[in-house]
Design an enzyme around this catalytic site. Structure first.
Site, PDB file in Angstrom:
ATOM      1  N   LYS A 124       0.779  -1.315   0.042  1.00  9.67           N
ATOM      2  CA  LYS A 124      -0.016  -0.005   0.204  1.00  9.67           C
ATOM      3  C   LYS A 124       0.756   1.314  -0.002  1.00  9.67           C
ATOM      4  O   LYS A 124       2.153   1.395   0.248  1.00  9.67           O
ATOM      5  CB  LYS A 124      -0.962  -0.074   1.128  1.00  9.67           C
ATOM      6  CG  LYS A 124      -2.249  -1.046   0.824  1.00  9.67           C
ATOM      7  CD  LYS A 124      -2.891  -0.924   1.996  1.00  9.67           C
ATOM      8  CE  LYS A 124      -4.305  -1.875   1.897  1.00  9.67           C
ATOM      9  NZ  LYS A 124      -5.442  -1.639   2.869  1.00  9.67           N
TER      10      LYS A 124
ATOM     11  N   ARG B 208      -3.577  -9.541   5.558  1.00  9.88           N
ATOM     12  CA  ARG B 208      -3.946  -9.772   4.044  1.00  9.88           C
ATOM     13  C   ARG B 208      -2.731  -9.347   3.442  1.00  9.88           C
ATOM     14  O   ARG B 208      -2.542  -8.235   3.370  1.00  9.88           O
ATOM     15  CB  ARG B 208      -5.268  -9.188   3.844  1.00  9.88           C
ATOM     16  CG  ARG B 208      -5.767  -9.336   2.424  1.00  9.88           C
ATOM     17  CD  ARG B 208      -7.169  -8.393   2.512  1.00  9.88           C
ATOM     18  NE  ARG B 208      -7.775  -8.253   1.540  1.00  9.88           N
ATOM     19  CZ  ARG B 208      -7.391  -7.454   0.323  1.00  9.88           C
ATOM     20  NH1 ARG B 208      -6.439  -6.696   0.165  1.00  9.88           N
ATOM     21  NH2 ARG B 208      -8.023  -7.593  -1.041  1.00  9.88           N
TER      22      ARG B 208
END
Length: 298
Positions: A239, A273
């Site tokens: 991210k 995740r």
């Protein structure tokens, strides 16, 4: 905690949720797995690397997404993959969706967990669908933007430390307290709909409705959310918080992701995740060995 046919020791372990995006436009791997053969090969690979849960997503929620994909189009994308995975592999399957229509059809196809990036707050029917079918859910923290950089309430409140901050576009009054309160609201929606306490996972929502600094802060203070009493999932893989910190493109964010995974283990997260299963599984094993001073198996 039971997800599908598998029991998860969420008090003592950190499990790996592998990502399968069957989308053409996801920020990290858009278009890479949206053919059936390549997707199934990737699932097989992730299982061999130690994946515990598979998360399938059919709509990109990358920064800038406008959440406008029709439910029918999302269903046409994800259902064939859900059905193929459930027919071929023995792995709990999570469906990444915030639409109740998609969730209900996915559950009918064998989905074991609904991963809702809006924490039951986008679609008013989502909590009912999950509750009626008795599946597990992951409720993520998210917020809509306020109409202006600071809401009228913020401007008028002299005790609001974020009043007047042009970066506070989501209307936080006290960031950490607000994240916890927002997640508590999601939990309340779940409980009112009959979702069992042992069916709820919470996700602090790194990369959603947060500035760069707030993303770092929520990772640093993950353990403060343990007071809510539910297992935590951390989703930081590749991210922007990693990219901005290290000044790296998406394809070069593995090491930064691994650091956040280690932080997640140290802070008590039950799930991470990730895109890169093998490396994250190894990092978790190493951290657990140090924490428990374990000897390797003979």
């Amino acid at each position: 905690m039971r997800i599908g046919s598998r029991e998860f020791d969420v008090d003592n372990r950190t499990y790996v949720m592998g990502i399968l995006n069957v989308t053409p436009d996801s920020f990290s791997d858009g278009g890479k797995w949206n053919s059936m053969d390549s997707a199934l090969r990737h699932v097989e690979e992730m299982l061999a690397e130690g994946m515990d849960i598979l998360d399938i997503g059919g709509e990109s929620t990358r920064p800038g997404s406008n959440y406008s994909m029709p439910a029918q189009e999302e269903l046409e994308r994800v259902l064939p993959y859900i059905q193929a995975v459930k027919a071929r592999f023995d792995v709990p399957v999570s469906l990444d969706t915030y639409k109740s229509q998609v969730a209900e059809a996915g559950i009918g196809a064998g989905v074991d967990l609904i991963n809702d990036i809006w924490g039951l707050k986008w679609d008013g029917e989502m909590a009912r669908v999950i509750g009626e079918h008795g599946v597990a859910c992951c409720l993520m923290h998210n917020r809509r933007k306020v109409p202006s950089p600071t809401s009228l309430t913020s401007v008028r409140d002299p005790h609001n430390a974020l009043a007047g901050d042009p970066h506070n576009e989501f209307g936080y009054r006290n960031f950490q307290e607000d994240v916890a309160a927002d997640l508590a609201e999601s939990v309340e929606l779940a409980l009112r709909a009959g979702i069992g306490r042992d069916r709820i996972i919470l996700d602090p929502g790194v990369g959603f409705a947060k500035s760069y600094e707030q993303n770092l802060q929520v990772i640093h203070h993950l353990d403060s959310l343990s007071v809510l009493g539910y297992p935590l999932l951390l989703g930081t893989s590749r991210k922007s918080v990693v990219g901005l910190t290290l000044d790296l493109p998406v394809a070069e964010r593995l090491e930064g992701t691994l650091v956040t995974t280690v932080m997640g283990v140290l802070k008590g997260c039950a799930f991470v995740r990730v895109h890169d299963v093998k490396e994250n599984v190894r990092a978790i094993r190493m951290v657990r060995a140090i924490l428990e001073e374990r000897k390797p198996a003979p």
